[in-house]
Design a protein around this motif. Structure first.
Motif, short mmCIF file in Angstrom:
data_model
loop_
_atom_site.label_atom_id
_atom_site.label_comp_id
_atom_site.label_asym_id
_atom_site.label_seq_id
_atom_site.Cartn_x
_atom_site.Cartn_y
_atom_site.Cartn_z
N PHE A 20 0.79 -1.22 0.00
CA PHE A 20 0.00 0.00 0.00
C PHE A 20 0.83 1.28 0.00
O PHE A 20 0.29 2.37 0.04
N CYS A 21 2.14 1.14 -0.03
CA CYS A 21 3.00 2.33 -0.05
C CYS A 21 4.38 1.95 -0.58
O CYS A 21 5.08 1.14 0.03
N GLN A 22 4.73 2.55 -1.71
CA GLN A 22 6.06 2.34 -2.26
C GLN A 22 6.70 3.70 -2.50
O GLN A 22 6.11 4.58 -3.14
N VAL A 23 7.91 3.86 -2.00
CA VAL A 23 8.65 5.10 -2.17
C VAL A 23 10.05 4.77 -2.65
O VAL A 23 10.74 3.93 -2.08
N VAL A 41 10.15 9.57 -5.05
CA VAL A 41 9.07 9.26 -5.98
C VAL A 41 8.11 8.27 -5.32
O VAL A 41 8.55 7.25 -4.77
N ASN A 42 6.82 8.59 -5.35
CA ASN A 42 5.78 7.68 -4.85
C ASN A 42 5.31 6.80 -6.00
O ASN A 42 4.81 7.31 -7.00
N SER A 118 5.14 15.27 -10.66
CA SER A 118 6.47 15.58 -10.14
C SER A 118 6.89 14.58 -9.07
O SER A 118 8.08 14.38 -8.85
N LYS A 119 5.92 13.93 -8.42
CA LYS A 119 6.26 13.01 -7.33
C LYS A 119 5.56 11.65 -7.43
O LYS A 119 6.00 10.70 -6.80
N ASP A 120 4.46 11.54 -8.17
CA ASP A 120 3.68 10.30 -8.23
C ASP A 120 3.72 9.69 -9.63
O ASP A 120 3.70 10.42 -10.63
N THR A 121 3.73 8.37 -9.69
CA THR A 121 3.84 7.68 -10.99
C THR A 121 2.50 7.35 -11.63
O THR A 121 2.47 6.99 -12.80
N ASN A 122 1.40 7.45 -10.91
CA ASN A 122 0.13 6.94 -11.42
C ASN A 122 -0.61 7.93 -12.30
O ASN A 122 -0.34 9.13 -12.31
#
Length: 187
Positions: A20-23, A41-42, A118-122
């Motif tokens: 539920f959380c990858q950084v 990066v999330n 800028s920070k999330d891949t989805n």
């Protein structure tokens, strides 16, 4: 033609690798030569978000508690999915049925958004479903989901956005795209 250049990734390290959380922490070299050694990066699954409209010109919304902000929000039905495992269309139909008890025979894709690139891949995949029908009760809700289903007439939605009663970014974007896509905003 643009002279913009991509950043060069010098190193990547997964800091958190939980379902539920990858950084990820990247070391990147900017086009100007500067090295940033802590760019976080999330890594997130994609989201399928559906704008369901009944024959009575009402939109099917869900109201639920959102812990990060500590408040209740009115949103369109949505859920996460992994593109390699499920299509965006299948995820949208699944989430609509699970969260609301409504089904849609046909979907039209109305857009794909990047919420925070800028920070999330989805990405968030937006769909319009017209003439949705209630076929049962909610099912297969996650343990964290306690959801109230709300029907709001299309002609009342704009006011609810202006007053902040509907304020979740993806929902607002889908409403404006969907209402423009169908011409309802001209009625």
């Amino acid at each position: 033609m643009s002279n913009l250049q991509k950043w060069e990734v010098l190193n990547s390290q997964m800091l958190i690798n939980h379902p539920f959380c990858q950084v990820r922490r990247d070391v990147v070299k900017l086009p100007n030569g500067k090295v940033i050694d802590d760019y976080f990066v999330n890594i997130k699954p994609d989201i399928a978000l559906i704008l369901p409209v009944t024959n009575n010109q009402e939109v099917v919304f869900v109201r639920q508690y959102r812990h990060a902000v500590g408040e209740f929000f009115i949103e369109l039905p949505a859920g996460r999915f992994y593109p390699g495992e499920e299509s965006a269309e299948a995820a949208a139909l699944r989430e609509l049925r699970e969260e609301t008890g409504y089904v849609a025979e046909n979907l039209r894709k109305i857009g794909t958004l990047n919420d925070n690139p800028s920070k999330d891949t989805n990405q968030t995949h937006l769909f319009l479903a017209e003439n949705v029908v209630k076929v049962g009760e909610q099912k297969n809700l996650d343990v964290t989901e306690e959801i109230e289903v709300i029907l709001i007439p299309i002609n009342a939605i704009y006011e609810k956005i202006i007053t902040g009663e509907i304020s979740v970014a993806g929902t607002v974007a889908a409403l404006f795209l969907g209402l423009n896509f169908t011409g309802w905003n001209k009625k």
